[in-house]
Design an enzyme around this catalytic site. Sequence first.
Site: not given
Ligand code: AGP
Length: 611
Positions: A2, A28, A74, A100-101, A484, A488, A491, A507, A606
């Site tokens: 949010c 956000r 969100w 937000n929260g 990673e 990616k 996501e 394994h 994000k």
């Molecule tokens: C990364 O592509 C993601 N959007 C997510 O995993 C992100 O890295 C994670 O939420 C941590 O966020 P931060 O680095 O702001 O703490």
Amino acid sequence: MCGIIGCVGRADETLDVLVHGLSKLEYRGYDSAGVALADDTVSVAKRSGEIDELRALLDETTIDGAVGIGHTRWSTHGPPTDANAHPHGDCTGDVAVVHNGIIENYQSIRDELVADGHEFASDTDTEVIPHLVEDALADGAEPMAALRRAVDRLEGSYAVAAVVAGTEAVFVARNDSPLVLGLDEGSEPHDESTATGGATRATYLASDVPAFRDYTDRVVYLADGEFARLDAEGWTVTDGDGTPVEKEIDTVAWDAEETGKSGYDHFMLKEIHEQPRALRQCLRGRVDELGAAVDIEDLGDLSPTGVQFVACGTSYHAALYGAQLYRRTGIPAQTFLASEYATAPPPIGDALVVGVTQSGETADTLSALREARHRGARTMAVTNTVGSTAARECDHALYIRAGPEIGVAASKTFASQLAALNLLALGTAPVDRPREAIAGLRDLPGQVQALLDDSRASAVAEQYQDAGAYFFVGRGHQYPVALEGALKMKEITYKHAEGFAAGELKHGPLALVTDDTPVFAVVVGDGEQARKTVGNVKEVEARDAPVVAVTDGRSDVERYADEVLEIPETRPEAAAVLANVQLQLVSYYTAKGLGRSIDKPRNLAKSVTVE
Ligand code: AGP
């Protein structure tokens, strides 16, 4: 998680400022968006869907008011419907609130308010706030006092902004969710009790600076437990008792243009291409003139006997890499998912607990860092966000200096995190051959640029974009890169993707490998690690899986690969940054080919400010 915005002092432009700000905060959350304007009355416009849905609504609706608030959502409580979109109102229509929260005790408050005759229009936790404000106003409280009384009842996290009919002001409260004021030249603090001083200039409020960066670079970060009132006289920040708080005015170190797409199709592609500059910024002025030592003031006195890293998502992958760097120096280091830190062993002796967090606002990471402090450890935030909660709460902050990242999927900030973690290790631990390590870092911006100029990633992506699943493998420093790479891919393509330590394939995961599951293998150097990974590549090749080798060409992996994505020769820790760039591009072009919403993937936001 949010985004909220507020604006006073822009008269007829208020609505445009709010909608523009929301478009900058959409990273956000983008389940719904809404605004409220206030003067003698309060008018609200809100709609489910992305900001364009709100824009369409505003094209056919007239709402007026000199001051306003806005929200992009969100969803946490209740589905993304028009009714659940913010702002939320009270029974009289005189109060509108954005939040937000998470209000943890909202249900009991709601039950009480309903029993008293209040009518609710949404499923959200937020809606209790305007009704609590309504009750306080009915008891004769001034709007600021009414908001104080309302948030006194709340348990949980909140950044709240409210407008009230008959008062051309925005009322603000913060606890555990970020809020920052933006000040036009001339927007000055004033003493609420005397309301003197302060020219009539615009003052903004937002969850993050990009929302108002087009208008000003002067900011004031609010702290937990603080309240603010923005009005034509300027702004006031007060503590929980109503005592004015003297706040420092900071200047933002990046330009407004950095929050635009600069001609790229997506923010993510722009941010991938910004990596050379981000890496240069991270390193600038932090290495001594001879390139033999790291020179960062804040690291000077740190010589931890052990390090615990806590982080989530992409930052967790960076943290895994950071712990590897320390272990190589002989300093014990562990990495914990921040959400699992409660079960971690206590930090021993003079240990340092490092939270790696791009936003500096991730609730799980903040909570782990607080737990670490509670256990008596020194804490450090490795973050991109100056003034963030992590930076302010930790004993030390190391900024990665990547500049604003708007794409929800982290790209340049991962590269900058890896660079910053190298600096951290070099500055605080006995790294072997530091001059070579520093040279490896200094070469990175140019190497990344060369790779971006000449990558075959889009052709590889096109070839495999219809695959059933994707696997990523690597060893040592390339293991976090494999994780990673898979994150990616998940996501932004919504396809099944997994990263494995290359040795783990046999394994269990090998059962998933077929001719419809490309395996991306990161193979660096010609040593034992590379030789073993090539062995694992042969195992998948024997099961007919297409193999894409991401390699510096020093091993014979190319013999078993269907496709090769080249990276230049360098040290293994620097190679991780380069290999990751190739994998970022593959994910990006796969998602593009599939027509996905690359900058705003479904269900994600994000900055994850709830646990
Ligand atoms: C990364 O592509 C993601 N959007 C997510 O995993 C992100 O890295 C994670 O939420 C941590 O966020 P931060 O680095 O702001 O703490």
